[in-house]
Each structure stands twice: as C-alpha cells, then as structure tokens.
Motif scaffolding. Structure first.
Motif, PDB file in Angstrom:
ATOM      1  N   MET A  95      30.885  99.518  14.653  1.00 41.86           N
ATOM      2  CA  MET A  95      31.652  98.801  14.070  1.00 41.86           C
ATOM      3  C   MET A  95      31.975  97.739  15.123  1.00 41.86           C
ATOM      4  O   MET A  95      31.369  97.489  15.784  1.00 41.86           O
ATOM      5  CB  MET A  95      33.250  99.611  14.480  1.00 41.86           C
ATOM      6  N   GLY A  96      32.315  96.738  14.312  1.00 42.24           N
ATOM      7  CA  GLY A  96      32.286  95.092  14.506  1.00 42.24           C
ATOM      8  C   GLY A  96      33.698  94.682  13.914  1.00 42.24           C
ATOM      9  O   GLY A  96      33.356  94.324  12.457  1.00 42.24           O
ATOM     10  N   THR A  97      34.028  93.516  14.455  1.00 40.94           N
ATOM     11  CA  THR A  97      35.572  92.520  13.171  1.00 40.94           C
ATOM     12  C   THR A  97      34.657  91.095  12.810  1.00 40.94           C
ATOM     13  O   THR A  97      35.946  90.964  12.574  1.00 40.94           O
ATOM     14  CB  THR A  97      36.780  93.153  13.974  1.00 40.94           C
ATOM     15  N   ASP A  98      34.808  90.297  14.657  1.00 39.84           N
ATOM     16  CA  ASP A  98      34.508  89.360  14.557  1.00 39.84           C
ATOM     17  C   ASP A  98      36.486  88.652  14.851  1.00 39.84           C
ATOM     18  O   ASP A  98      36.515  87.519  15.055  1.00 39.84           O
ATOM     19  CB  ASP A  98      34.103  88.474  13.022  1.00 39.84           C
ATOM     20  N   ALA A  99      36.563  89.738  15.597  1.00 46.90           N
ATOM     21  CA  ALA A  99      38.723  88.927  16.049  1.00 46.90           C
ATOM     22  C   ALA A  99      38.009  88.055  17.357  1.00 46.90           C
ATOM     23  O   ALA A  99      37.372  87.831  17.467  1.00 46.90           O
ATOM     24  CB  ALA A  99      38.622  90.027  16.641  1.00 46.90           C
ATOM     25  N   GLY A 100      38.955  86.876  16.034  1.00 45.62           N
ATOM     26  CA  GLY A 100      38.670  85.373  16.490  1.00 45.62           C
ATOM     27  C   GLY A 100      38.215  84.747  15.583  1.00 45.62           C
ATOM     28  O   GLY A 100      38.962  83.409  16.054  1.00 45.62           O
ATOM     29  N   VAL A 101      38.088  85.157  14.771  1.00 45.29           N
ATOM     30  CA  VAL A 101      38.102  85.016  13.707  1.00 45.29           C
ATOM     31  C   VAL A 101      39.275  85.144  12.336  1.00 45.29           C
ATOM     32  O   VAL A 101      39.932  84.647  11.377  1.00 45.29           O
ATOM     33  CB  VAL A 101      36.960  84.705  13.174  1.00 45.29           C
ATOM     34  N   CYS A 102      39.391  86.441  12.604  1.00 48.36           N
ATOM     35  CA  CYS A 102      40.246  87.250  12.519  1.00 48.36           C
ATOM     36  C   CYS A 102      41.152  87.614  13.008  1.00 48.36           C
ATOM     37  O   CYS A 102      40.815  87.534  14.346  1.00 48.36           O
ATOM     38  CB  CYS A 102      39.915  88.761  11.525  1.00 48.36           C
ATOM     39  N   PRO A 103      42.060  88.440  12.595  1.00 51.35           N
ATOM     40  CA  PRO A 103      43.031  88.813  13.794  1.00 51.35           C
ATOM     41  C   PRO A 103      42.448  89.084  15.327  1.00 51.35           C
ATOM     42  O   PRO A 103      42.281  91.266  15.142  1.00 51.35           O
ATOM     43  CB  PRO A 103      44.550  88.159  13.183  1.00 51.35           C
ATOM     44  N   HIS A 104      43.318  89.084  16.203  1.00 53.23           N
ATOM     45  CA  HIS A 104      43.160  90.937  17.203  1.00 53.23           C
ATOM     46  C   HIS A 104      44.345  90.730  17.062  1.00 53.23           C
ATOM     47  O   HIS A 104      45.080  90.715  16.231  1.00 53.23           O
ATOM     48  CB  HIS A 104      43.036  89.651  18.591  1.00 53.23           C
ATOM     49  N   GLY A 105      43.785  92.864  17.595  1.00 57.49           N
ATOM     50  CA  GLY A 105      44.732  93.635  17.985  1.00 57.49           C
ATOM     51  C   GLY A 105      45.081  94.579  16.998  1.00 57.49           C
ATOM     52  O   GLY A 105      46.055  95.300  16.465  1.00 57.49           O
ATOM     53  N   THR A 106      44.177  94.328  16.113  1.00 58.81           N
ATOM     54  CA  THR A 106      44.801  95.397  14.399  1.00 58.81           C
ATOM     55  C   THR A 106      43.111  95.781  14.166  1.00 58.81           C
ATOM     56  O   THR A 106      42.734  95.782  13.342  1.00 58.81           O
ATOM     57  CB  THR A 106      45.350  94.562  13.138  1.00 58.81           C
ATOM     58  N   ASN A 107      42.368  95.378  15.891  1.00 59.94           N
ATOM     59  CA  ASN A 107      40.301  96.222  15.453  1.00 59.94           C
ATOM     60  C   ASN A 107      40.087  97.544  14.220  1.00 59.94           C
ATOM     61  O   ASN A 107      39.413  96.984  14.247  1.00 59.94           O
ATOM     62  CB  ASN A 107      39.911  96.066  16.757  1.00 59.94           C
ATOM     63  N   LEU A 108      41.036  98.336  14.815  1.00 55.74           N
ATOM     64  CA  LEU A 108      40.778  99.925  13.806  1.00 55.74           C
ATOM     65  C   LEU A 108      40.631  99.026  12.036  1.00 55.74           C
ATOM     66  O   LEU A 108      39.927 100.173  11.930  1.00 55.74           O
ATOM     67  CB  LEU A 108      40.816 100.745  14.702  1.00 55.74           C
ATOM     68  N   THR A 109      41.573  98.606  11.724  1.00 56.82           N
ATOM     69  CA  THR A 109      41.658  97.732  10.213  1.00 56.82           C
ATOM     70  C   THR A 109      39.736  98.150   9.870  1.00 56.82           C
ATOM     71  O   THR A 109      39.410  98.917   8.889  1.00 56.82           O
ATOM     72  CB  THR A 109      41.531  96.545  10.464  1.00 56.82           C
ATOM     73  N   GLU A 110      38.457  98.184  10.841  1.00 52.70           N
ATOM     74  CA  GLU A 110      37.804  97.851  10.401  1.00 52.70           C
ATOM     75  C   GLU A 110      37.547  99.027   9.567  1.00 52.70           C
ATOM     76  O   GLU A 110      36.380  99.392   8.847  1.00 52.70           O
ATOM     77  CB  GLU A 110      36.854  97.420  11.402  1.00 52.70           C
ATOM     78  N   LEU A 111      37.503  99.980  10.604  1.00 55.34           N
ATOM     79  CA  LEU A 111      37.296 101.390   9.820  1.00 55.34           C
ATOM     80  C   LEU A 111      37.892 101.997   8.632  1.00 55.34           C
ATOM     81  O   LEU A 111      35.964 102.208   8.209  1.00 55.34           O
ATOM     82  CB  LEU A 111      37.957 102.532  10.948  1.00 55.34           C
TER      83      LEU A 111
END
Ligand code: ZN
Length: 432
Positions: free
Chosen positions: A330-346
């Motif tokens: 699992m990885g989000t690229d948060a920083g390009v997308c918002p931080h702090g909602t990382n588990l949305t990726e699941l």
C-alpha cells in the motif's frame, strides 16, 4: 499498584493491555475475536484469549470490546514535505527554503493519527526529521526515506520550470527534491551520496511524470544501465530500489535493472506483469493519487493534460496486475494527494479487485517485507514491535471507512500510546 489504569491517562508505563478485541494480525489468517494483546517495553509480549490474560501490574489498559485490532499500517509511498494540492501553485514561489521542516510537523502527526506507524518517504524528508522523531522532539511515524530521487536532466527528477524556478527545491526543506543523475558514474556516486545521508531506499525515476514540467509519463527516465548501476551499488549496502514508473516500457526497464518495487505502475501491461511475477517485485499503485481528477485551479495546465491521459486506463491496468497475483504494497503518494487519510488507499485496492484481508496485508506485512522490516513490525506476532491500530470499523466489512481518521480510535507506535479517541469520545459506537 493497580492493574486497571483509567483509559487514556498519559501516565508513563512501558506496559499496555489491549483487551478483548477482534484481532486481524496482518498475516492473512482468520480474525481472532475476544483476544487480548499485552505489550511490554515496546514489544508484543503476549497474545491470547481474553479469559487467559496474564496478570500484568502497572499497565495501561484499553478496552477493545467491540473493536478491531490490526497492525499499525505502513504507507510505502509518501512525500511528507509536500503540502498536498499546492504543487505548481503560485504560493510555492513564496515559500522560504526551510519552511518544509515546519509544514511537515502537522503532516507527520496527521499521518500517525491516520493509523500509519511507518512511512516510506520517496523524496523530501531528510535525516533531520528522522532524528527529531526518534528523539521525541516531534511526533510522527517511523521513517524509511529516500532523501532525494535520482532522475535525468529534463526528466521527472528535474523540477526546474522553463523560467528556471525549481519546484523541487521549494517543496524540500533542505534543497532539491530530485537529484540530477546522468550516466553510470553519477548513478553510482549519487546512490552513495543518498545512502551517506541515511537513505534506506533509493528512488529512481524510470519514466517521466505528471508534475515535472519538461517530460511526459511516456518518456523514459534513467536508462537500464543507469538503473542497474544504482541497484548494484545499493544492493551492496542491502538497500532496495524503488522505481517511479508509469508507462509499460519504463516498468519493464526498471524490472530488467532489478528494482524491488514499481511505484504507480499505471499502465502496466501483460509483459510487465509477467516480469513482476518472475522477479517477485512489488507494485505500489498509489491509487489515492492516481484516481483523483486533476484540479485545474491548482495544477499547471501541463499536469492536468498528462493526468487525464494517464487516467484513461490506469484502473484497468492495475486491476489486471492485482488479478494476476502481483505482490502489492500500500502506498498513497500523499503530498500529491492529501495527507492524513492514508487508509483510503485500502478501499481503492478493494475497488480494483482485492479482497479486504489482502488489502490489509498490502498495508501491513507485505509493505513491511518491501521495506525489509518484516522481522520486527508489520504484524501482530509475539516479539514484534507494538505498532497497533484499534478501530470500531470491521475492516473486512467496511474497509472504505478506515480512510476517515475519526474511525482510527487508537494508535500505538513502538508500544507508546500516540492517539486515543476512546477517552475523548467515550460514546464512540462500533460501526461496520
Ligand atoms: Zn511520489
């Protein structure tokens, strides 16, 4: 000594009991209802049915009744110095050089509060932030960082605009986020340099990208010889290589060079899927960023155009790779997308065909394996570091709800209570 301290006290104890939760341990096994975990000195010391709980004096006790206990999650692709949604915006021009250290402080805390106890930063974070977290000066997840990303002149590591303004320098607190690398000699030298500065993963640009002003995702980045030089040099220090690779051709190039993970993989095709399986490489599809439509109000026109073209087939391609059994972290690229909602990726992973239990593994033990830390974290097993998340959401029934940090009730990192909504919101009801 009492054994039942009030929930949510900040009295220091190196002992903690999380009692009577449903444990999903990250190994892919069936959930264990009515289980208790005992933490002593930062490590998981005991796991078993609540009825058999050993007598542990002077422990913080968290009642997990009606809740689900998972390992702390690992986001394998973040940029913690990047203020999400502002790349290419005029404000970037006004940020002073070390602003990134300060803007990262709330981002690090929000990432931890989202249930991320380990984050792999693939460009931006440096040793200063890592040391500050380790020393407890600031709160954040454990960091595995690349420091800077190696890319070619004019490629995705080169964030200079036509006028010469360096976007990459503006988002990194300590200089350029990219590390211009041309030729095998520089590839070796720059690999040594980022390792000297603490990199436990090397990031290479195998293709162009959306946010770089002078290239396309369908252009090659570093060539195979350059990437192979990076892989061999890093391997001699037991450091793996992560390749930003969006086109099918760049994915194949990076795999031929021997990288351990393909980041984004948006246009992965059957040939590249075959290579992934053959080499046992990981895919980190960063769907939180990939599936978000570009915002013309915030993104440069060149970025909007490239993103829309990439989105034409990324969901189909990534779903094919998932169906073929490619290993996913699992990885989000948060920083390009918002931080702090990382588990949305699941939820995104499940939307593309993964079973919820497999998505959880992608965010825990699989990701730990990619980061080469699975011997000490990534699952709820005896002797492992106590990185834990307690949630009222049944992850197997309502995985999309884990993306809301309000549903992450408790976060424990290395045995320390970092977040506890149970004290603040005693009426928090289990939801599924
Ligand atoms: Zn990235």
């Amino acid at each position: 000594m009492n054994t039942d301290r009030n929930q949510g006290t900040d009295q220091e104890s190196d002992r903690m009991i999380i009692r009577n939760a449903v444990i999903i341990d990250g190994t892919g096994g069936a959930p264990n209802p009515g289980y208790t975990v005992v933490v002593i000195a930062g490590k998981i010391d005991w796991i078993g049915p609540a009825a058999d709980e050993p007598n542990v004096v002077d422990a913080q006790v968290i009642d997990g009744t009606g809740m689900y206990l998972t390992p702390g999650f690992i986001d394998a692709h973040v940029h913690l110095t990047m203020p999400a949604g502002q790349l290419g915006g005029a404000r970037m021009l006004d940020l002073p050089p070390r602003y990134g250290y300060y803007s990262a402080i709330p981002i690090l805390k929000a990432t931890l509060d989202a249930g991320i106890t380990t984050a792999r930063d693939l460009g931006g974070i440096d040793m200063a932030t890592d040391v500050a977290i380790r020393e407890g000066i600031i709160e954040g997840p454990e960091l595995i960082y690349a420091y800077r990303a190696l890319g070619p002149t004019g490629g995705h590591g080169d964030f200079r605009t036509c006028c010469g303004f360096n976007l990459g320098q503006a988002v990194s607190p300590n200089g350029d986020i990219g590390f211009l690398t041309d030729g095998v000699d520089q590839a070796i030298r720059n690999t040594r340099e980022v390792m000297r500065l603490g990199a436990k993963v090397i990031k290479v640009m195998a293709s162009g990208g959306v946010w770089s002003p002078r290239d396309q995702p369908w252009h090659d980045g570093l060539n195979v010889d350059e990437m192979r030089a990076v892989v061999e040099e890093a391997a001699s220090h037991d450091v793996p290589v992560a390749a930003h690779a969006q086109s099918a051709r760049s994915i194949a190039n990076a795999l031929k060079a021997g990288v351990r993970s393909i980041e984004h993989a948006y246009e992965i095709d059957d040939a590249a899927i075959g290579l992934m399986l053959e080499r046992g490489a990981f895919m980190v599809p960063t769907l939180s960023t990939g599936t978000t439509p570009p915002d013309p109000a915030k993104a440069a026109p060149y970025a909007v155009e490239k993103k829309l073209r990439l989105q034409e087939k990324l969901q189909t391609c990534v779903a094919n790779a998932v169906a073929a059994g490619v290993r996913v972290a699992m990885g989000t690229d948060a920083g390009v997308c918002p931080h702090g909602t990382n588990l949305t990726e699941l939820g995104h992973l499940v939307d593309l065909g993964m079973k919820p239990i497999d998505a959880i593994n992608a965010g825990t033990l699989n990701a730990a394996e990619l980061l080469q830390i699975d011997n000490r974290t990534g699952s709820i097993e005896l002797g492992k570091e106590a990185d834990l998340v307690l949630t009222p959401v049944d992850p197997l029934a309502g995985i999309h709800q884990l993306g809301n940090p309000d549903n992450i009730a408790v976060v424990v990192a290395k045995g320390r209570l970092k977040k506890n909504l149970l004290a603040a919101i005693p009426a928090l009801e289990p939801v599924s």
